[in-house]
Design an enzyme around this catalytic site. Structure first.
Site, PDB file in Angstrom:
ATOM      1  N   VAL A  27     -38.911  23.180 -30.657  1.00 39.46           N
ATOM      2  CA  VAL A  27     -38.715  22.288 -31.990  1.00 39.46           C
ATOM      3  C   VAL A  27     -39.272  22.761 -33.135  1.00 39.46           C
ATOM      4  CG1 VAL A  27     -38.652  19.933 -32.660  1.00 39.46           C
ATOM      5  CG2 VAL A  27     -38.697  20.543 -30.039  1.00 39.46           C
ATOM      6  N   GLY A  28     -38.716  22.882 -34.286  1.00 31.89           N
ATOM      7  CA  GLY A  28     -39.037  23.697 -35.267  1.00 31.89           C
ATOM      8  C   GLY A  28     -38.417  23.341 -36.338  1.00 31.89           C
ATOM      9  N   ILE A  29     -39.164  23.373 -37.779  1.00 29.87           N
ATOM     10  CA  ILE A  29     -38.571  22.766 -38.923  1.00 29.87           C
ATOM     11  C   ILE A  29     -37.897  24.154 -39.763  1.00 29.87           C
ATOM     12  CG2 ILE A  29     -38.828  21.958 -41.374  1.00 29.87           C
ATOM     13  CD1 ILE A  29     -40.771  20.083 -40.199  1.00 29.87           C
ATOM     14  N   TYR A  30     -36.555  24.154 -39.924  1.00 31.40           N
ATOM     15  CA  TYR A  30     -36.216  25.303 -40.581  1.00 31.40           C
ATOM     16  C   TYR A  30     -35.280  24.664 -41.792  1.00 31.40           C
ATOM     17  CZ  TYR A  30     -37.511  27.394 -36.094  1.00 31.40           C
ATOM     18  OH  TYR A  30     -38.407  27.578 -35.052  1.00 31.40           O
ATOM     19  N   ARG A  31     -35.113  25.649 -42.980  1.00 32.95           N
ATOM     20  CA  ARG A  31     -34.455  25.075 -43.684  1.00 32.95           C
ATOM     21  C   ARG A  31     -32.910  25.371 -43.500  1.00 32.95           C
ATOM     22  NH1 ARG A  31     -35.758  30.215 -48.060  1.00 32.95           N
ATOM     23  NH2 ARG A  31     -33.730  30.812 -48.495  1.00 32.95           N
ATOM     24  N   HIS A  40     -40.169  33.720 -35.624  1.00 34.02           N
ATOM     25  CA  HIS A  40     -39.896  32.449 -35.302  1.00 34.02           C
ATOM     26  C   HIS A  40     -39.543  32.116 -33.675  1.00 34.02           C
ATOM     27  CE1 HIS A  40     -39.426  31.117 -39.729  1.00 34.02           C
ATOM     28  NE2 HIS A  40     -40.699  31.262 -39.506  1.00 34.02           N
ATOM     29  N   GLU A  96     -43.516  21.504 -27.956  1.00 30.43           N
ATOM     30  CA  GLU A  96     -43.854  20.453 -29.384  1.00 30.43           C
ATOM     31  C   GLU A  96     -43.871  18.851 -29.033  1.00 30.43           C
ATOM     32  OE1 GLU A  96     -41.914  23.169 -29.484  1.00 30.43           O
ATOM     33  OE2 GLU A  96     -42.631  24.392 -31.049  1.00 30.43           O
ATOM     34  N   GLU A 101     -39.152  27.558 -52.507  1.00 32.17           N
ATOM     35  CA  GLU A 101     -40.066  27.474 -51.019  1.00 32.17           C
ATOM     36  C   GLU A 101     -41.561  27.075 -51.444  1.00 32.17           C
ATOM     37  OE1 GLU A 101     -40.293  27.350 -48.188  1.00 32.17           O
ATOM     38  OE2 GLU A 101     -38.307  28.286 -47.369  1.00 32.17           O
TER      39      GLU A 101
END
Lengths: 77, 493
Positions: free
Chosen positions: B179-183, B200, B242, B290
């Site tokens: 589970v990750g935050i990616y743009r 990543h 996560e 960013e």
């Protein structure tokens, strides 16, 4: 909308994505996408973002330029 | 996996039990005057950006802002700044307003390292996220009040989604599910690009799928439990979950269900977009403002096609303002960036007291350590550069003594002023560096700087003549400072 605000692609490259309406059903703005440089914009944005001549030159995009490819698919072949 | 027993306060457990979703947290923030409604009409650009930046100025006490009157999006709701201040994070962890960053750091440290999952599994048809389901005619521009976050972004970004993917080579492994935050840049009504890199976990999944020629399915969770967002942005091990970390940190189960394409997802998220990687396709993306405060350039990156969308009734779109700091990004991930570096260092060096990696995801870090012998802090600094996060991010390191609070920049500057010799700085050239560091020699490579601002000790002959003034310090003084603050605020915290 004649050309792309970022790469000046011609009208035939511009796709209409979505029209935003108010509660009465009246048109408020329209979202466009340029198939050449992948820029997306809304016609209600400030001119400094959507007018080619007012945008900072640094942010112009030339779709023919070889931009870096993240994780190039060819490397797996 | 550890089942370390996390000692949480009664209040922390009470809050954890109450908060199961973004909606619960917004209600809780409102009760504490940490969430406001912006009901005057706003245009997507530039109004939302303007309000976001103004609300984000107060990194200690700024509120979350709900927009419920966006021109062209009647009836839609959007929220920014949910993690925009340390007070909002303090409330989530069961602390009162006025809690210091240092106190929050030690609380997160005390909860760190336990990843035994506390998870409840909900039937798909009972999960609120499945109240509505779309299987065709997707239009993200219509479903979500999308807007340009910074004026020269290449398009409209989803900046705070928690993206779930499974390792295509080991799809049944729960821990390797990431589970990750990616743009995410919306590229068409039903397509988007997602930026990840080989370093990543998600980048590894993309490469594996394309190498094996198998589909990569993902679930993009929007409007999530506030602890999930904190852990999706936390650098933990590849085979660590996560979901497990988030549930253990809260001390209360997370409610999961299955997405239509086989991922574990939060049952109470506002929306889940199911999508599939378009194998071998790369599309122009960016620029995007960013977290270092500069735009990252235009690149060709992987593209995904939407395959289904589930959402709650009247979903709330949660997004983030990111750009030149301080922004919500810094508050969201700052403490959770600091904690794993501390956890890694403390294994070998129990003299490490605290790690402050709040600045730009740790591009500058401050480490407080008790010198065991002369030069010891420099060895600790080298070890920090070798931690998983340090390898790519810790560019400037300032080492201070154990009597200096690394979260108090006045104290850090005192240490720099009085304890640093120019020859106590080390430059390590040509090290790996995140590609979006604007100061890199070339993207992906840069120099590291270590400033040893710790005091001298034998066999060092310097500094023997100076004796430090020791003003009163400790819990008693901390308590008095809080009383003063209370008196100043007319008895209200």
């Amino acid at each position: 909308m004649s050309t792309c605000p970022r790469c000046q692609a011609e009208e035939n490259k511009i796709r209409t994505e979505h029209k935003g309406l108010n509660a009465k059903g009246e048109l408020v703005w329209t979202i466009f996408n340029c198939e050449s440089c992948a820029f997306t914009w809304r016609d209600s944005e400030p001119a400094s973002t959507i007018d080619y001549n007012l945008r900072e030159e640094f942010f112009r995009v030339d779709p023919e330029k070889p931009y870096p490819v993240i994780m190039p698919p060819a490397q797996y072949k | 996996m550890s089942d370390k027993n996390v000692p949480l306060s009664d209040n922390a457990l009470k809050v954890a039990k109450r908060i199961g979703s973004l909606r619960d947290f917004l209600e809780f923030l409102k009760e504490n005057n940490q969430c406001i409604n912006w009901s005057e009409e706003v245009y997507p650009e530039p109004d939302i950006r303007n309000v976001a930046v103004a609300a984000g100025r107060d990194s200690m006490n700024g509120p979350a802002v709900i927009f419920d009157n966006i021109a062209g999006y009647p009836g839609k709701k959007m929220v920014l700044g949910v993690h925009g201040s340390f007070t909002n994070i303090a409330l989530l962890l069961g602390h009162p307003k006025g809690t210091t960053i240092k106190e929050l750091f030690y609380d997160i440290i005390s909860r760190w390292g336990a990843d035994k999952p506390l998870l409840d599994f909900i039937e798909q048809d009972k999960a609120p996220v499945n109240e509505n389901r779309l299987t065709n005619n997707f239009n993200l521009y219509e479903l979500l009040p999308l807007y340009r976050i910074n004026e020269y972004d290449g398009g409209f970004y989803i900046g705070k989604a928690n993206v779930v993917s499974r390792d295509p080579r080991d799809p049944d492994n729960f821990g390797k599910q990431n589970v990750g935050i990616y743009r995410i840049q919306v590229q068409a009504p039903g397509e988007f690009t997602l930026l990840s890199v080989p370093a990543h976990d998600m980048g590894r999944h993309i490469m594996a799928a394309e190498q094996e020629g198998v589909p990569l399915r993902i679930s993009v969770m929007l409007g999530n439990h506030p602890a999930m967002c904190m852990f999706a942005a936390t650098p933990i091990g590849y085979d660590e979950s996560e979901f497990a970390y988030a549930s253990q940190m809260m001390g209360s189960p997370m409610r999961l269900t299955k997405s239509g394409n086989g991922m574990d997802i939060l049952a109470d998220s506002e929306m889940v977009i199911e999508a599939e990687l378009m194998n071998g396709v790369r599309s122009l993306e960016g620029p995007f403002g960013e977290f270092p405060g500069s735009y990252s350039g235009v690149r060709k990156i992987p593209r995904f096609k939407v395959t289904a969308i589930s959402h709650r009734n009247d979903p709330i779109f949660e997004n983030i303002y990111i750009g030149r700091g301080w922004t919500e990004h810094d508050t969201l991930i700052g403490l959770n960036t600091s904690a794993p570096i501390y956890a890694a260092l403390i294994k070998d060096f129990p003299e490490v007291v605290a790690v402050n990696a709040l600045y730009q995801h740790g591009l500058t870090g401050i480490i407080s350590v008790k010198n065991r012998f002369a030069g010891f802090a420099k060895s600790v600094a080298m070890r920090a550069l070798g931690t998983p996060h340090g390898t790519m991010y810790l560019k400037n390191l300032i080492m201070v003594d154990d009597d200096v609070d690394p979260f108090d920049l006045n104290e850090v500057m005192w240490a720099l002023s009085t304890r640093t010799r120019a020859e106590d700085t080390i430059v390590i050239p040509n090290m790996p560096m995140i590609p979006i560091d604007p100061a890199a020699e070339v993207a992906g490579k840069g120099h590291r700087l270590i400033i040893d601002a710790t005091s001298f000790m034998p066999p060092d002959k310097l500094g023997g003549d100076s004796k430090i003034v020791t003003p009163p310090a400790g819990p008693e003084i901390d308590a008095i400072a809080k009383v003063i603050q209370l008196l100043q605020n007319g008895g209200k915290s």
